[in-house]
Design an enzyme around this catalytic site. Structure first.
Site, PDB file in Angstrom:
ATOM      1  N   TYR A 181       0.876  -1.179   0.000  1.00 55.26           N
ATOM      2  CA  TYR A 181       0.000   0.000   0.000  1.00 55.26           C
ATOM      3  C   TYR A 181       0.908   1.221   0.000  1.00 55.26           C
ATOM      4  O   TYR A 181       1.774   1.374   0.868  1.00 55.26           O
ATOM      5  CB  TYR A 181      -0.880  -0.007   1.250  1.00 55.26           C
ATOM      6  N   TYR A 234      -5.315  10.218   9.312  1.00 55.57           N
ATOM      7  CA  TYR A 234      -6.051   8.963   9.491  1.00 55.57           C
ATOM      8  C   TYR A 234      -5.410   7.823   8.708  1.00 55.57           C
ATOM      9  O   TYR A 234      -5.235   6.720   9.206  1.00 55.57           O
ATOM     10  CB  TYR A 234      -7.506   9.119   9.057  1.00 55.57           C
ATOM     11  N   GLU A 235      -5.048   8.116   7.470  1.00 56.37           N
ATOM     12  CA  GLU A 235      -4.437   7.091   6.641  1.00 56.37           C
ATOM     13  C   GLU A 235      -3.131   6.603   7.257  1.00 56.37           C
ATOM     14  O   GLU A 235      -2.845   5.417   7.300  1.00 56.37           O
ATOM     15  CB  GLU A 235      -4.186   7.670   5.248  1.00 56.37           C
ATOM     16  N   LEU A 236      -2.307   7.522   7.787  1.00 57.03           N
ATOM     17  CA  LEU A 236      -1.043   7.163   8.409  1.00 57.03           C
ATOM     18  C   LEU A 236      -1.273   6.354   9.677  1.00 57.03           C
ATOM     19  O   LEU A 236      -0.657   5.308   9.885  1.00 57.03           O
ATOM     20  CB  LEU A 236      -0.243   8.433   8.716  1.00 57.03           C
TER      21      LEU A 236
END
Length: 555
Positions: free
Chosen positions: A400, A480-482
């Site tokens: 990802y 948030y993704e991290l």
């Protein structure tokens, strides 16, 4: 012995032979007999107890008949009558008795030999099981029949264990089982029968007798195993010497034995001899400074040891610092051991220390070379072996890709975006056959971001985080993704991180603590331009191992 079915019952007989039924009254439970199902044969000694089991299957899986019993099924047993072509319904409740799901013979006689099958009936449906044959055999001699004899091979000097055969139906009664050797000597109780080190005296017939009580009478189930002994294949082993340094005193008499473990019987084909390049070693028939003695054999723990001595009648200075070799020939092998005489107090310790130091230095240099070139060595090994660690892990993507974004999207330069969304996937996907998940590229617009991030990260084997100086200096919008990815890395351990420093970073203290931990790990790689740069080698080293990767150039 029961009653014969008449012609008016032929319609039910046809139902018994049907191979599959759907029993709608059992909540859609579908039962199939197991076609094709070979007949099973049960053997028994005449005058002893015999037992047949009714077996049914759902497809290829056995059915627990107690489930059918709870739904109102009853069981009947039938015997084929080849002369009349009819069937005999069995169960007189005495000598031949049906007890769910068995048919028992108390006892069995020769005329009970034949083919049997079971039928289950609940007032509406009939289900028949596969044929099972019963063969009742007269006892020929002693306490067993030769036709019911099983064979087990054992090897002299080794252990062996065997159970009473074909008594699985009586596993709850094995405490009443006794073993007899050659129908006379009682040797053990219970099952299995163990021998820790077999000798020739252990060969013979071992009869296990299982005693079962039925209505106050005792009935036996007997099986006999013939234990045949063979000599185990044994490759001779040179026990002594290996590579021996022996301290001696000048003028002393010294005898040194060359010893071989030869096997379990006398091994005349095992040849031992002492030799030396500096000395002739004659047999010790005449007085000689050094000679070889007479060969001898000893037996210990059922094993044969062969020895031949090397005798120094008087150790001389000329015998020192030379090798005397003992060589074993036999069974297509040749093994050699040696002794090296040293005068007591004058060992070769300095020389040994020098060799040890040299070996340590060489190993240190090799370790340094391997550490420096470990990435190249690992990649070369992968290409040679074609190993693939991704098979069967149910992951859809290899990595990802997360490009950390600032609140001000202008701070993410065109150069960074080009690297994340073009250069990186072109090299990893097209050159090396990896499959990347890039949120901006692979997730359909309008999908809920939080849910999609967690879903797609769980589909990946690695998490690639692209970090730049602008991210450190300014606020970011990809929190948030991290954090979702780091939670998978540090807490759940489901995915391994790869941190790419796209631009040099001087101060990392402003980063989240979890990201600082990743930065300190070995999964960090710094960006370097160039198709053949170390960056691409290190990145491929950190990516999952995939077999049959297609790549070109020197990467």
């Amino acid at each position: 012995m029961g009653r014969v079915w008449k012609a008016q019952s032929e319609s039910r007989m046809r139902q018994v032979h049907v191979l599959a039924y759907r029993l709608d009254g059992l909540d859609g439970y579908e039962i199939n007999i197991c076609p094709p199902f070979p007949s099973t044969t049960v053997h028994a000694n005449v005058g002893e107890h015999a037992r047949l089991r009714c077996r049914l299957c759902n497809g290829s899986s056995p059915i627990n008949l107690s489930d059918l019993q709870t739904h109102g099924f009853t069981i009947s047993w039938f015997k084929s009558n080849f002369k009349s072509g009819l069937m005999e319904l069995l169960d007189n409740g005495n000598r031949i008795a049906a007890q769910w799901p068995f048919l028992g013979f108390w006892p069995a006689f020769v005329n009970d030999t034949g083919r049997y099958f079971c039928s289950l009936f609940n007032g509406t449906h009939n289900i028949s099981g596969p044929n099972v044959s019963l063969e009742v055999i007269p006892i020929s001699e002693g306490c067993y029949s030769e036709e019911l004899e099983y064979t087990r091979n054992g090897y002299i000097g080794l252990s062996v264990r065997f159970d009473c055969p074909d008594v699985e139906e009586y596993k709850h009664n094995t405490k009443n089982l006794k073993w007899y050797k050659n129908c006379q000597e009682e040797v053990a109780t219970g099952s299995p029968l163990d021998f820790h080190s077999l000798g020739e005296e252990n060969a013979g017939h071992y009869t296990c007798v299982l005693s079962i009580e039925h209505y106050g009478r005792q009935y036996n189930v007997t099986r006999t195993v013939e234990l045949k002994l063979k000599e185990a294949y044994f490759e001779p082993k040179l026990i002594y010497p290996g590579q021996e340094h022996i301290e001696v005193t000048l003028g002393e008499r010294r005898v040194i034995n060359c010893t071989v473990l030869a096997g379990h019987k006398s091994k005349q084909d095992v040849m031992l001899t002492w030799k030396s390049q500096q000395f002739k070693i004659p047999a010790c028939k005449l007085e000689a400074p050094v000679c070889k003695g007479k060969r001898s054999e000893t037996i210990k723990d059922n094993r044969v040891y062969v020895e031949i001595p090397l005798e120094f009648t008087k150790v001389k200075e000329e015998h020192l610092n030379h090798h005397f070799n003992c060589t074993l020939h036999g069974s297509g092998i040749m093994l050699t051991g040696s002794i090296f005489l040293q005068e007591k107090g004058k060992s070769a310790a300095p020389h040994s220390v020098g060799l040890l130091f040299f070996a340590i230095v060489v190993l240190f240099i090799l370790a340094c070379v391997c550490a420096y070139f470990k990435v190249q060595i690992a990649l070369c090994f992968r290409d040679l072996t074609g190993r693939d660690e991704t098979r069967g892990d149910n992951k859809e993507y290899d990595a990802y890709v997360l490009l950390l974004k600032n609140d001000d999207t202008l701070l993410n330069t065109h150069e960074e975006q080009k690297f994340a969304f073009k250069s990186l996937p072109e090299t990893l996907e097209k050159t090396f056959g990896y499959r990347l998940c890039i949120f901006e590229r692979d997730v359909a617009p309008g999908v809920a971001s939080a849910e999609s991030i967690l879903l797609y990260i769980n589909k990946c084997r690695r998490l690639i985080i692209i970090l730049s100086k602008e991210y450190v200096d300014d606020h970011f919008s990809s929190t948030y993704e991290l954090m979702t990815g780091l939670h998978q890395v540090l807490v759940e351990g489901k995915i391994k991180p790869i941190l790419i420093q796209f631009k040099p970073i001087n101060n990392t203290k402003s980063l989240p603590e979890s990201l600082q931990l990743v930065l300190k790990s070995k999964g960090t790689v710094k960006w370097e331009e160039g198709k053949n740069s170390y960056f691409w080698k290190k990145l491929r080293y950190l990516m999952p191992v995939k077999g049959h990767q297609v790549h070109s150039g020197n990467l």
